[in-house]
Design a protein around this motif. Sequence first.
Motif, short mmCIF file in Angstrom:
data_model
loop_
_atom_site.label_atom_id
_atom_site.label_comp_id
_atom_site.label_asym_id
_atom_site.label_seq_id
_atom_site.Cartn_x
_atom_site.Cartn_y
_atom_site.Cartn_z
N GLY A 41 0.80 -1.21 0.00
CA GLY A 41 0.00 0.00 0.00
C GLY A 41 0.83 1.26 0.00
N VAL A 42 0.15 2.38 0.01
CA VAL A 42 0.81 3.68 -0.11
C VAL A 42 1.53 4.12 1.16
N GLU A 43 1.28 3.40 2.27
CA GLU A 43 1.98 3.75 3.52
C GLU A 43 3.49 3.60 3.39
N ASP A 44 3.94 2.83 2.39
CA ASP A 44 5.38 2.62 2.20
C ASP A 44 6.15 3.92 2.00
N TYR A 45 5.47 4.98 1.63
CA TYR A 45 6.16 6.25 1.31
C TYR A 45 5.98 7.26 2.43
N THR A 46 5.59 6.75 3.60
CA THR A 46 5.42 7.57 4.79
C THR A 46 6.31 7.05 5.91
N GLU A 47 6.34 7.79 7.00
CA GLU A 47 7.17 7.39 8.14
C GLU A 47 6.72 6.06 8.75
N GLN A 48 5.50 5.63 8.46
CA GLN A 48 5.03 4.34 8.97
C GLN A 48 5.96 3.21 8.55
N TYR A 49 6.55 3.34 7.37
CA TYR A 49 7.50 2.35 6.88
C TYR A 49 8.88 2.96 6.65
N HIS A 50 9.22 3.89 7.54
CA HIS A 50 10.56 4.49 7.60
C HIS A 50 10.91 5.25 6.32
N SER A 51 9.93 5.79 5.63
CA SER A 51 10.19 6.57 4.43
C SER A 51 9.83 8.03 4.65
N THR A 52 10.67 8.90 4.14
CA THR A 52 10.44 10.35 4.25
C THR A 52 10.01 10.96 2.91
N ILE A 53 9.75 10.13 1.92
CA ILE A 53 9.52 10.64 0.57
C ILE A 53 8.29 11.54 0.51
N THR A 54 7.18 11.10 1.08
CA THR A 54 5.96 11.93 1.07
C THR A 54 6.19 13.23 1.83
N THR A 55 6.79 13.14 2.99
CA THR A 55 7.04 14.34 3.80
C THR A 55 7.95 15.31 3.08
N ARG A 56 9.01 14.80 2.47
CA ARG A 56 9.95 15.67 1.77
C ARG A 56 9.30 16.36 0.57
N LEU A 57 8.45 15.64 -0.15
CA LEU A 57 7.75 16.23 -1.28
C LEU A 57 6.79 17.32 -0.82
N ALA A 58 6.07 17.06 0.27
CA ALA A 58 5.15 18.06 0.81
C ALA A 58 5.92 19.29 1.27
N GLU A 59 7.04 19.08 1.93
CA GLU A 59 7.87 20.21 2.39
C GLU A 59 8.39 21.03 1.22
N ALA A 60 8.57 20.39 0.06
CA ALA A 60 9.06 21.09 -1.13
C ALA A 60 7.94 21.82 -1.86
N GLY A 61 6.70 21.72 -1.34
CA GLY A 61 5.60 22.48 -1.92
C GLY A 61 4.65 21.69 -2.80
N TYR A 62 4.82 20.38 -2.85
CA TYR A 62 3.95 19.54 -3.67
C TYR A 62 2.77 19.01 -2.85
N GLN A 63 1.68 18.73 -3.53
CA GLN A 63 0.55 18.05 -2.93
C GLN A 63 0.64 16.57 -3.30
N VAL A 64 0.90 15.73 -2.32
CA VAL A 64 1.14 14.31 -2.58
C VAL A 64 -0.16 13.54 -2.43
N VAL A 65 -0.58 12.89 -3.50
CA VAL A 65 -1.83 12.14 -3.54
C VAL A 65 -1.50 10.66 -3.44
N LEU A 66 -1.90 10.04 -2.34
CA LEU A 66 -1.66 8.61 -2.13
C LEU A 66 -2.99 7.87 -2.30
N ILE A 67 -3.09 7.12 -3.38
CA ILE A 67 -4.31 6.39 -3.71
C ILE A 67 -4.08 4.92 -3.38
N GLN A 68 -4.80 4.42 -2.40
CA GLN A 68 -4.63 3.03 -1.99
C GLN A 68 -5.15 2.10 -3.09
N PRO A 69 -4.35 1.12 -3.53
CA PRO A 69 -4.85 0.18 -4.55
C PRO A 69 -6.05 -0.61 -4.03
N ARG A 70 -6.89 -1.04 -4.94
CA ARG A 70 -8.03 -1.87 -4.52
C ARG A 70 -7.52 -3.12 -3.79
#
Length: 259
Positions: free
Chosen positions: A29-58
């Motif tokens: 799932g999309v949690e892989d790109y959050t701190e839940q799975y030790h990833s800072t990618i979503t946070t870093r993108l948001a800090e850079a001014g982007y709106q990060v859309v995480l769509i959970q697969p069916r």
Amino acid sequence: MNADNHVRIYAKKRDEGDYVVIIPSLGRGVEDYTEQYHSTITTRLAEAGYQVVLIQPRGAGKSSGDLTPANASMSMFAQDIKVVLDDLNINKANFIGHAFGNRLARTFATLYPEYVDHLVLMASGGNFTMDEKQETCLKNSFNLKLPDEERVGYIDCAFFAKGNDASIWLTGWYPELAAAQMLAANMINPDFYKKAGGKSFLLIQAAEDFIAPPENAGRRLKQELGDQVTYIEIPDAGHALSSEQPDAIATYIVNYLNQ
């Protein structure tokens, strides 16, 4: 796809900044790109001014939908993304696809090029047959009936570089989703999505990727597509690179998108 709470948007300020959609790896799932799975990618993108859309697969989290393998297709998974974007009135976004998600991102770009601005691929697989050990490690990573200690060994083998902590990915697996995705990927000719609808893209490959070794995957794709591909290899990372080297990856992604 019909679900409650299957979409999350991360941003410093809502409705400001370009959108980035992240498409996750096989059966995850999309949690892989959050701190839940030790990833800072979503946070870093948001800090850079982007709106990060995480769509959970069916089939992942609270997202539902038919996962009968015989009914699954890459176009079905791509349409799921389009439906959500249409519901959100998003008609243009940057896309990041990880592993299986890289194939889906390229399929989406081929089917709906008008929705795609910049494109980033991580852990792109090649058009080659896996050997017995690769298949065993990958298959048993999804076997939730195995004892945790045994399964972590397979996850480590398939997804993580030597010395990195594979227990990070002990949870977050969706075997039914993975089965449908694998069949969908096997039923489509890779040449259909290989060129991503002609979109240029950044390809981030893990130097120690056991499932998709650079020499069989990323380097070969760069050689085939030439200037269409901006190619980077990340040291000390395997197929789960988003949880292994997230800060380095986020820096490359932000720099590429900011171009």
